[in-house]
Design a protein around this motif. Structure first.
Motif, PDB file in Angstrom:
ATOM      1  N   VAL A 100      -7.402  -2.549  -7.728  1.00  0.00           N
ATOM      2  CA  VAL A 100      -6.392  -2.545  -6.531  1.00  0.00           C
ATOM      3  C   VAL A 100      -6.938  -1.591  -5.408  1.00  0.00           C
ATOM      4  O   VAL A 100      -6.555  -2.269  -4.297  1.00  0.00           O
ATOM      5  N   SER A 101      -7.889  -0.814  -5.728  1.00  0.00           N
ATOM      6  CA  SER A 101      -8.173   0.007  -4.666  1.00  0.00           C
ATOM      7  C   SER A 101      -9.251  -0.898  -3.883  1.00  0.00           C
ATOM      8  O   SER A 101      -9.224  -0.908  -2.464  1.00  0.00           O
ATOM      9  N   LYS A 102      -9.951  -1.671  -4.258  1.00  0.00           N
ATOM     10  CA  LYS A 102     -10.804  -2.595  -3.596  1.00  0.00           C
ATOM     11  C   LYS A 102     -10.239  -3.768  -2.781  1.00  0.00           C
ATOM     12  O   LYS A 102     -10.232  -4.078  -1.603  1.00  0.00           O
ATOM     13  N   ARG A 103      -9.281  -4.357  -3.431  1.00  0.00           N
ATOM     14  CA  ARG A 103      -8.339  -5.445  -3.086  1.00  0.00           C
ATOM     15  C   ARG A 103      -7.412  -4.903  -1.759  1.00  0.00           C
ATOM     16  O   ARG A 103      -7.371  -5.898  -0.795  1.00  0.00           O
ATOM     17  N   TRP A 146      -1.816  -2.791 -12.708  1.00  0.00           N
ATOM     18  CA  TRP A 146      -1.728  -4.214 -12.937  1.00  0.00           C
ATOM     19  C   TRP A 146      -0.592  -4.845 -12.941  1.00  0.00           C
ATOM     20  O   TRP A 146      -0.541  -6.316 -12.636  1.00  0.00           O
ATOM     21  N   THR A 147       0.588  -4.195 -12.473  1.00  0.00           N
ATOM     22  CA  THR A 147       1.767  -4.971 -12.021  1.00  0.00           C
ATOM     23  C   THR A 147       1.503  -5.592 -10.882  1.00  0.00           C
ATOM     24  O   THR A 147       1.647  -6.618 -10.324  1.00  0.00           O
ATOM     25  N   ILE A 148       0.681  -4.839  -9.775  1.00  0.00           N
ATOM     26  CA  ILE A 148       0.313  -5.302  -8.427  1.00  0.00           C
ATOM     27  C   ILE A 148      -0.539  -6.447  -8.708  1.00  0.00           C
ATOM     28  O   ILE A 148      -0.468  -7.632  -7.825  1.00  0.00           O
ATOM     29  N   MET A 149      -1.371  -6.468  -9.422  1.00  0.00           N
ATOM     30  CA  MET A 149      -2.458  -7.696  -9.654  1.00  0.00           C
ATOM     31  C   MET A 149      -1.634  -8.870 -10.114  1.00  0.00           C
ATOM     32  O   MET A 149      -1.781  -9.997  -9.498  1.00  0.00           O
ATOM     33  N   ALA A 150      -0.736  -8.894 -10.915  1.00  0.00           N
ATOM     34  CA  ALA A 150      -0.079  -9.657 -11.462  1.00  0.00           C
ATOM     35  C   ALA A 150       1.185 -10.378 -10.645  1.00  0.00           C
ATOM     36  O   ALA A 150       1.091 -11.542 -10.480  1.00  0.00           O
ATOM     37  N   MET A 151       1.616  -9.553  -9.742  1.00  0.00           N
ATOM     38  CA  MET A 151       2.537 -10.072  -8.803  1.00  0.00           C
ATOM     39  C   MET A 151       2.006 -10.301  -7.559  1.00  0.00           C
ATOM     40  O   MET A 151       2.740 -10.876  -6.613  1.00  0.00           O
ATOM     41  N   THR A 152       0.764 -10.349  -7.534  1.00  0.00           N
ATOM     42  CA  THR A 152      -0.007 -11.085  -6.410  1.00  0.00           C
ATOM     43  C   THR A 152      -0.920 -11.987  -6.601  1.00  0.00           C
ATOM     44  O   THR A 152      -1.923 -12.238  -5.860  1.00  0.00           O
ATOM     45  N   GLY A 153      -0.869 -12.622  -7.759  1.00  0.00           N
ATOM     46  CA  GLY A 153      -1.486 -13.859  -8.380  1.00  0.00           C
ATOM     47  C   GLY A 153      -2.630 -13.596  -8.799  1.00  0.00           C
ATOM     48  O   GLY A 153      -3.578 -14.765  -8.728  1.00  0.00           O
ATOM     49  N   LYS A 154      -3.160 -12.601  -9.417  1.00  0.00           N
ATOM     50  CA  LYS A 154      -4.408 -12.204  -9.898  1.00  0.00           C
ATOM     51  C   LYS A 154      -4.196 -11.735 -11.375  1.00  0.00           C
ATOM     52  O   LYS A 154      -4.607 -10.733 -11.660  1.00  0.00           O
ATOM     53  N   PRO A 155      -3.488 -12.726 -12.489  1.00  0.00           N
ATOM     54  CA  PRO A 155      -3.427 -12.158 -13.544  1.00  0.00           C
ATOM     55  C   PRO A 155      -4.682 -12.225 -14.430  1.00  0.00           C
ATOM     56  O   PRO A 155      -4.683 -11.610 -15.534  1.00  0.00           O
ATOM     57  N   LYS A 156      -5.737 -12.830 -13.999  1.00  0.00           N
ATOM     58  CA  LYS A 156      -6.982 -13.087 -14.813  1.00  0.00           C
ATOM     59  C   LYS A 156      -7.721 -11.664 -14.961  1.00  0.00           C
ATOM     60  O   LYS A 156      -8.361 -11.530 -15.843  1.00  0.00           O
ATOM     61  N   LEU A 157      -7.538 -10.712 -13.953  1.00  0.00           N
ATOM     62  CA  LEU A 157      -8.563  -9.723 -13.855  1.00  0.00           C
ATOM     63  C   LEU A 157      -7.578  -8.796 -14.880  1.00  0.00           C
ATOM     64  O   LEU A 157      -8.715  -7.892 -15.592  1.00  0.00           O
ATOM     65  N   GLN A 158      -6.531  -8.706 -15.091  1.00  0.00           N
ATOM     66  CA  GLN A 158      -6.105  -8.003 -16.204  1.00  0.00           C
ATOM     67  C   GLN A 158      -6.461  -8.294 -17.630  1.00  0.00           C
ATOM     68  O   GLN A 158      -6.508  -7.495 -18.309  1.00  0.00           O
ATOM     69  N   LEU A 159      -6.226  -9.547 -17.606  1.00  0.00           N
ATOM     70  CA  LEU A 159      -7.083 -10.070 -18.994  1.00  0.00           C
ATOM     71  C   LEU A 159      -8.427  -9.784 -19.304  1.00  0.00           C
ATOM     72  O   LEU A 159      -8.505  -9.371 -20.391  1.00  0.00           O
ATOM     73  N   ARG A 167       1.059  -1.192  -0.045  1.00  0.00           N
ATOM     74  CA  ARG A 167       0.041  -0.093  -0.035  1.00  0.00           C
ATOM     75  C   ARG A 167       0.670   1.337   0.017  1.00  0.00           C
ATOM     76  O   ARG A 167       0.613   2.309  -1.011  1.00  0.00           O
ATOM     77  N   LYS A 168       1.885   1.267   0.939  1.00  0.00           N
ATOM     78  CA  LYS A 168       2.689   2.450   1.053  1.00  0.00           C
ATOM     79  C   LYS A 168       3.489   2.743  -0.360  1.00  0.00           C
ATOM     80  O   LYS A 168       3.601   3.750  -0.767  1.00  0.00           O
ATOM     81  N   LEU A 169       4.015   1.642  -0.808  1.00  0.00           N
ATOM     82  CA  LEU A 169       4.721   1.952  -2.090  1.00  0.00           C
ATOM     83  C   LEU A 169       3.994   2.444  -3.006  1.00  0.00           C
ATOM     84  O   LEU A 169       4.369   3.390  -3.923  1.00  0.00           O
ATOM     85  N   TYR A 170       2.710   1.847  -3.288  1.00  0.00           N
ATOM     86  CA  TYR A 170       2.068   2.348  -4.450  1.00  0.00           C
ATOM     87  C   TYR A 170       1.587   3.619  -4.411  1.00  0.00           C
ATOM     88  O   TYR A 170       1.390   4.550  -5.362  1.00  0.00           O
ATOM     89  N   VAL A 171       1.180   4.038  -3.246  1.00  0.00           N
ATOM     90  CA  VAL A 171       0.550   5.251  -2.974  1.00  0.00           C
ATOM     91  C   VAL A 171       1.666   6.646  -3.173  1.00  0.00           C
ATOM     92  O   VAL A 171       1.431   7.299  -4.037  1.00  0.00           O
ATOM     93  N   LYS A 172       2.929   6.212  -2.535  1.00  0.00           N
ATOM     94  CA  LYS A 172       4.033   7.072  -2.810  1.00  0.00           C
ATOM     95  C   LYS A 172       4.447   7.167  -4.268  1.00  0.00           C
ATOM     96  O   LYS A 172       4.513   8.332  -4.894  1.00  0.00           O
ATOM     97  N   ALA A 173       4.247   6.054  -5.208  1.00  0.00           N
ATOM     98  CA  ALA A 173       4.551   5.857  -6.518  1.00  0.00           C
ATOM     99  C   ALA A 173       3.714   6.895  -7.160  1.00  0.00           C
ATOM    100  O   ALA A 173       3.911   7.475  -8.184  1.00  0.00           O
ATOM    101  N   SER A 174       2.403   6.468  -7.085  1.00  0.00           N
ATOM    102  CA  SER A 174       1.320   7.104  -7.859  1.00  0.00           C
ATOM    103  C   SER A 174       1.390   8.684  -7.693  1.00  0.00           C
ATOM    104  O   SER A 174       1.407   9.571  -8.948  1.00  0.00           O
ATOM    105  N   ARG A 175       1.545   9.332  -6.552  1.00  0.00           N
ATOM    106  CA  ARG A 175       1.787  10.799  -6.540  1.00  0.00           C
ATOM    107  C   ARG A 175       2.809  11.246  -7.018  1.00  0.00           C
ATOM    108  O   ARG A 175       2.822  12.376  -7.712  1.00  0.00           O
ATOM    109  N   MET A 176       3.937  10.622  -6.798  1.00  0.00           N
ATOM    110  CA  MET A 176       5.187  10.791  -7.673  1.00  0.00           C
ATOM    111  C   MET A 176       5.142  10.978  -9.009  1.00  0.00           C
ATOM    112  O   MET A 176       5.576  11.808  -9.758  1.00  0.00           O
ATOM    113  N   LEU A 177       4.793   9.890  -9.608  1.00  0.00           N
ATOM    114  CA  LEU A 177       4.689   9.589 -10.941  1.00  0.00           C
ATOM    115  C   LEU A 177       3.649  10.657 -11.798  1.00  0.00           C
ATOM    116  O   LEU A 177       3.914  11.250 -12.833  1.00  0.00           O
TER     117      LEU A 177
END
Length: 402
Positions: free
Chosen positions: A390-393, A332-345, A272-282
């Motif tokens: 990602v927000s919901k999960r 989608w990187t978060i979903m893929a790296m946490t075992g949920k690739p189907k949602l991206q598909l 959570r912390k890594l994603y929030v910081k990344a999104s705001r910076m990016l």
């Protein structure tokens, strides 16, 4: 903790420099090609290379991300299997495509499918091990310098044939893959087949294929519904606007293995912390770059020749699309790296279908500007779906308003 942060930052810097060098050399390659060969010849090369790049996604079969996901637990266990599956898939795709495609130049480019895909499999190994600098020294510098030099030498030896463009790419990829193989030869051991690894990777390949198609289908449809000149100009616009997405691509290079590591440690707060910081910076960086590109669009495109400035409106749409992409971050990187690739598909199926329909509607009337507009809308749909998932999960709210 400080050591971990410094290590992540160092890898991020390595990825930024390496990927930045790759993009700059790619732009230099395009600049030289358009100046020496002309927009139309460059467009012919771009169309064939784009087709090979799309088919490459099938042949790598999601194995690069599969290795990033599994190597924190299994180390080198699936490296040999990945290389074998990649080779088999590549040969099958090359043979089938050769049978159905009649254009001799495209046929000549087909072996690039394996060379491009096996490079990505090796990239997965380097990313999983945190050896970002080692990969980009080859990919971003050495290989690209060879590509540009070979292009110049062959031009003065054989003239302005489009085959010269292809040969320069061939030569650079063969050299770089030989280097990757030598550096990783100790990891190539007895093959251990595991269906769960293959199935996980296959879901990723379908999702990634649709993702790449969404970025390439506009070029393919421009080649079918418009002119080769428009294809060449559009490719230049795509490369110029890729500066916006560069930051996200670089970040994802280091972000993916870190998310996989956190996930296997059950460290959801770290995710959570890594994603929030990344999104705001990016989003802040992306907005600044987008403004510069739009304001000075004629200048940047004019570097490639007066004809290239016809793509100014397309540049605006593609820049805004990339801004949307970078602002949401690596959902989608978060979903893929946490075992949920189907949602991206599933999300990519929706977005890809929308992209084709919009291209079919807008390209005949608005040309490359219509293709760029379709791409912008597709970016919005894909990232809105990803951000919601990602927000919901993980109960993440990257921005105050949503």
């Amino acid at each position: 903790m400080l050591s971990t942060k410094n290590d992540f930052l160092n890898k991020l810097i390595d990825a930024f420099i390496g990927k930045g060098a790759f993009i700059l050399f790619s732009l230099l390659f395009s600049l030289i090609a358009t100046r020496l060969y002309g927009i139309e010849t460059f467009g012919e090369y771009t169309f064939a290379f784009t087709l090979a790049s799309i088919l490459m996604i099938l042949s790598k079969a999601g194995l690069d991300n599969g290795l990033i996901y599994t190597m924190p637990k299994t180390k080198d266990k699936y490296v040999s299997l990945s290389l074998l599956v990649n080779l088999i898939f590549s040969l099958l795709i090359i043979i089938v495509t050769f049978i159905f495609v009649k254009d001799n130049y495209i046929r000549f480019m087909l072996p690039l499918i394996w060379l491009l895909s096996v490079e990505q499999v090796f990239f997965g190994i380097y990313r999983a091990e945190g050896k970002i600098k080692e990969f980009f020294l080859v990919n971003g510098f050495f290989s690209m310098i060879i590509r540009v030099c070979v292009l110049l030498v062959l031009y003065y030896l054989y003239g302005d044939s489009p085959y010269v463009l292809a040969l320069s790419v061939y030569f650079s990829l063969i050299v770089s893959n030989l280097i990757y193989f030598v550096q990783n030869r100790s990891k190539i051991k007895k093959i251990e087949f595991d269906f769960s690894f293959i199935s996980y990777s296959l879901f990723l390949v379908l999702a990634n294929l649709l993702g790449v198609l969404m970025g390439k289908v506009d070029i393919i449809m421009l080649g079918i519904l418009s002119t080769k000149e428009n294809v060449g100009i559009y490719q230049i616009v795509v490369q110029v606007t890729s500066v916006v997405s560069l930051i996200l691509i670089v970040f994802s290079t280091v972000f993916a293995p870190k998310i996989s590591e956190y996930y296997h440690q059950n460290n959801y707060e770290g995710i959570r912390k890594l994603y929030v910081k990344a999104s705001r910076m990016l989003s802040s960086i992306g907005l600044l770059i987008t403004i510069v590109l739009i304001v000075f669009s004629h200048f940047f495109l004019g570097i490639f020749g007066e004809d290239a400035t016809k793509g100014s409106m397309a540049l605006i749409y593609l820049s805004l699309g990339q801004l949307i992409n970078i602002s949401v971050g690596s959902v989608w990187t978060i979903m893929a790296m946490t075992g949920k690739p189907k949602l991206q598909l599933y999300a990519n199926i929706i977005a890809f279908t929308t992209n084709i329909v919009l291209n079919y509607i807008f390209i005949p009337k608005y040309g490359m500007s219509g293709a760029a507009f379709a791409s912008m809308i597709t970016h919005f749909i894909t990232n809105a779906l990803g951000y919601t998932a990602v927000s919901k999960r993980f109960n993440i709210k990257a921005f105050k308003l949503f």
